[in-house]
Design an enzyme around this catalytic site. Structure first.
Site, PDB file in Angstrom:
ATOM      1  N   THR A   1      88.831 120.820  26.308  1.00 15.51           N
ATOM      2  CA  THR A   1      88.514 122.052  25.560  1.00 15.51           C
ATOM      3  C   THR A   1      87.208 121.919  24.778  1.00 15.51           C
ATOM      4  O   THR A   1      86.335 122.782  24.841  1.00 15.51           O
ATOM      5  CB  THR A   1      89.670 122.351  24.569  1.00 15.51           C
ATOM      6  OG1 THR A   1      90.897 122.303  25.294  1.00 15.51           O
ATOM      7  CG2 THR A   1      89.515 123.691  23.918  1.00 15.51           C
ATOM      8  N   VAL A   2      87.071 120.819  24.026  1.00 11.50           N
ATOM      9  CA  VAL A   2      85.881 120.689  23.172  1.00 11.50           C
ATOM     10  C   VAL A   2      84.655 120.296  24.006  1.00 11.50           C
ATOM     11  O   VAL A   2      83.552 120.813  23.798  1.00 11.50           O
ATOM     12  CB  VAL A   2      86.129 119.683  22.025  1.00 11.50           C
ATOM     13  CG1 VAL A   2      84.902 119.583  21.123  1.00 11.50           C
ATOM     14  CG2 VAL A   2      87.340 120.086  21.202  1.00 11.50           C
TER      15      VAL A   2
ATOM     16  N   LYS B   1      89.438 111.938  15.889  1.00  7.44           N
ATOM     17  CA  LYS B   1      89.919 111.587  14.537  1.00  7.44           C
ATOM     18  C   LYS B   1      90.936 110.455  14.518  1.00  7.44           C
ATOM     19  O   LYS B   1      90.886 109.598  13.639  1.00  7.44           O
ATOM     20  CB  LYS B   1      90.469 112.819  13.832  1.00  7.44           C
ATOM     21  CG  LYS B   1      91.595 113.504  14.591  1.00  7.44           C
ATOM     22  CD  LYS B   1      91.246 114.915  14.942  1.00  7.44           C
ATOM     23  CE  LYS B   1      92.029 115.332  16.155  1.00  7.44           C
ATOM     24  NZ  LYS B   1      92.061 116.755  16.353  1.00  7.44           N
TER      25      LYS B   1
ATOM     26  N   GLY C   1      87.334 120.919  12.238  1.00  6.55           N
ATOM     27  CA  GLY C   1      86.606 121.693  13.243  1.00  6.55           C
ATOM     28  C   GLY C   1      85.229 122.121  12.792  1.00  6.55           C
ATOM     29  O   GLY C   1      84.344 121.296  12.608  1.00  6.55           O
TER      30      GLY C   1
ATOM     31  N   GLU D   1      97.040 119.279  19.862  1.00  5.57           N
ATOM     32  CA  GLU D   1      96.724 118.018  20.545  1.00  5.57           C
ATOM     33  C   GLU D   1      97.553 117.951  21.829  1.00  5.57           C
ATOM     34  O   GLU D   1      98.569 118.638  21.953  1.00  5.57           O
ATOM     35  CB  GLU D   1      97.104 116.835  19.642  1.00  5.57           C
ATOM     36  CG  GLU D   1      96.368 116.797  18.319  1.00  5.57           C
ATOM     37  CD  GLU D   1      94.863 116.720  18.505  1.00  5.57           C
ATOM     38  OE1 GLU D   1      94.381 115.745  19.112  1.00  5.57           O
ATOM     39  OE2 GLU D   1      94.162 117.632  18.047  1.00  5.57           O
TER      40      GLU D   1
ATOM     41  N   ASP E   1      97.895 114.415  12.485  1.00  6.25           N
ATOM     42  CA  ASP E   1      96.520 114.887  12.687  1.00  6.25           C
ATOM     43  C   ASP E   1      95.857 115.158  11.321  1.00  6.25           C
ATOM     44  O   ASP E   1      94.716 114.736  11.076  1.00  6.25           O
ATOM     45  CB  ASP E   1      96.543 116.152  13.557  1.00  6.25           C
ATOM     46  CG  ASP E   1      95.162 116.692  13.818  1.00  6.25           C
ATOM     47  OD1 ASP E   1      94.463 116.137  14.692  1.00  6.25           O
ATOM     48  OD2 ASP E   1      94.760 117.660  13.140  1.00  6.25           O
TER      49      ASP E   1
ATOM     50  N   LYS F   1      92.598 113.070   9.458  1.00  6.12           N
ATOM     51  CA  LYS F   1      91.440 113.750   8.851  1.00  6.12           C
ATOM     52  C   LYS F   1      91.335 113.380   7.369  1.00  6.12           C
ATOM     53  O   LYS F   1      90.237 113.161   6.844  1.00  6.12           O
ATOM     54  CB  LYS F   1      91.581 115.258   9.032  1.00  6.12           C
ATOM     55  CG  LYS F   1      91.479 115.665  10.503  1.00  6.12           C
ATOM     56  CD  LYS F   1      91.973 117.086  10.745  1.00  6.12           C
ATOM     57  CE  LYS F   1      91.877 117.446  12.232  1.00  6.12           C
ATOM     58  NZ  LYS F   1      92.555 118.698  12.568  1.00  6.12           N
TER      59      LYS F   1
HETATM   60  N1  HSE Z   1      94.968 119.802  16.938  1.00  2.00           N
HETATM   61  C1  HSE Z   1      93.958 119.967  15.959  1.00  2.00           C
HETATM   62  C2  HSE Z   1      94.359 121.078  15.012  1.00  2.00           C
HETATM   63  C3  HSE Z   1      92.644 120.264  16.604  1.00  2.00           C
HETATM   64  O1  HSE Z   1      95.270 121.837  15.362  1.00  2.00           O
HETATM   65  O2  HSE Z   1      93.791 121.178  13.941  1.00  2.00           O
HETATM   66  C4  HSE Z   1      91.471 120.195  15.674  1.00  2.00           C
HETATM   67  O3  HSE Z   1      91.326 118.927  15.106  1.00  2.00           O
END
Ligand code: HSE
Length: 406
Positions: free
Chosen positions: A16-17, A101, A130, A186, A197, A201
């Site tokens: 995706t990214v 991350k 993001g 993810e 997640d 971060k």
């Molecule tokens: N899975 C992550 C989220 C993607 O939902 O924030 C962006 O880091």
């Protein structure tokens, strides 16, 4: 650097990214950067984005051995593979822009060493929130010790799920499936919904906010998977919302704490209005009180915009100096702090298992049971398994710095 395409990129990962980065670079006129090669695990896998013949390869050497490639962009969805690629690049003196991350949060001390040892750079603003430029701002603008707290919604998927459940009455499983279909989650969505997640971060943010690296296993982390209708009802009755919030906060001149857990958020707070896949980060400091950054925290194009910003920063040889890690006085991490929590439980005898220092409210009916009280964070950490394996939902009721909010 001044020729039209002075940055030649070797891109690892075309999900995706990665595809977002390909599109964004195709649109921008002033990046002076082009993707020379894209390394993927499976060349023949069908993809939404068409690429010219020969651009894709499954051989990493096509990137590492190409002397023209002077920047690696790493967007691989496997923390071990991602670490191998990034460490190989840094050890060869090739700068890297990464969005991984989980890998960065696990290996940051080693990655900092590698950057120093090989005089090169690793940039990763896209790894946290993001499209919101959190890392570079913490590193540069907030290069002082006024900072007191960084707190916010750092995971787009769980926020999307909570918004759908809370505001649109959708069921949890459908909302999770939509978050996956929209490309926010993810590949293993447990990371999103169990808070990991957001934790990764937060760990990265803490290095740039306070100059300290705290390993993941030392941080109390609970996600949203145990939320039930009665929790939503409780929050609604109080005019609040439940959000998954990560925070790092100084609790004295010498110490700070951090944790990730659902929070009962009052209407007056900035993060109350952060819905869907948006992220919101509140930065609090001496002198300036609170500042708020808001933006899309997940999705291909928003995250690609952050990668583009890091690519362009490399045109000016930008690198993180990890300035706060060199401060003489750095606060140290503590879990010896009192926090206030709402805990809803079923069969598990929570009031006897958790050593509350003060209880404010308790409800026991055949249908609902909850308790609100003060507890030491260290006592919660010691009972961490209670929140995994039992039908128990915990939410923070903020007490840190609330006296400064009016
Ligand atoms: N899975 C992550 C989220 C993607 O939902 O924030 C962006 O880091």
């Amino acid at each position: 650097m001044n020729s039209k395409t002075d940055i030649k990129i070797g891109l690892f990962g075309f999900g995706t990214v990665g595809q977002g980065v390909y599109k964004v670079l195709g649109q921008t006129k002033n990046a002076h950067a082009e993707i020379k090669r894209i390394c993927v695990r499976n060349i023949t896998r069908p993809r939404k984005t068409a690429t010219p013949a020969g651009l894709l390869t499954d051989n990493a050497a096509d990137i590492f051995d190409d002397p023209e490639i002077n920047l690696i962009v790493e967007l691989v969805d496997d923390a071990d593979a991602s670490f191998r690629i990034v460490s190989q690049a840094l050890c060869r003196g090739i700068p890297v822009v990464s969005g991984s991350k989980a890998m960065i949060a696990r290996h940051l001390p080693e990655l900092i060493e590698m950057q120093h040892a090989h005089n090169t750079a690793l940039l990763y603003d896209a790894s946290s929130c993001g499209s919101i430029p959190v890392i570079r701002n913490l590193e540069e603008y907030y290069d002082n010790d006024l900072l007191l707290e960084v707190k916010g919604i750092l995971n787009g998927s769980s926020n999307y799920i909570l918004s759908r459940v809370f505001d649109h009455g959708e069921n949890y499983t459908d909302a999770l499936q939509h978050a996956q279909e929209l490309g926010f989650a993810e590949s293993d969505p447990t990371f999103d919904i169990e808070g990991y997640d957001a934790l990764f971060k937060l760990i990265i943010i803490t290095v740039h906010a306070l100059g300290q690296f705290v390993p993941a296993d030392r941080v109390f982390t609970v996600g949203i998977s145990h939320i039930r209708d009665c929790d939503i009802r409780y929050a609604r009755e109080k005019g609040q919302k439940i959000k998954l919030v990560a925070q790092v906060a100084k609790v004295s001149d010498r110490s700070f704490t951090m944790f990730v857990m659902p929070e009962l958020v009052e209407k007056s707070k900035y993060i109350y209005s952060v819905d869907d896949e948006y992220n919101g980060v509140v930065i609090r400091g001496e002198c300036y009180d609170r500042q708020f950054m808001f933006g899309k925290g997940a999705g291909g194009l928003p995250t690609a915009s952050s990668i583009l910003s890091d690519i362009m920063a490399r045109r000016h040889d930008y690198r993180y100096e990890y300035k706060k890690m060199k401060y003489v006085d750095r606060p140290s991490y503590t879990t010896d702090v009192t926090i206030r929590v709402y805990i809803r439980y079923d069969e598990t005898p929570v009031p006897t298992l958790i050593p509350f220092t003060k209880v404010y409210e308790q409800l026991i009916t055949p249908k609902d049971k909850y308790i609100i009280g003060d507890v030491q964070l260290s006592d919660l950490i010691a009972r961490r398994r209670l929140f995994d394996s039992h039908d128990v939902f915990i939410a923070n009721i903020p007490v840190l710095y609330t006296d400064r909010d009016n």
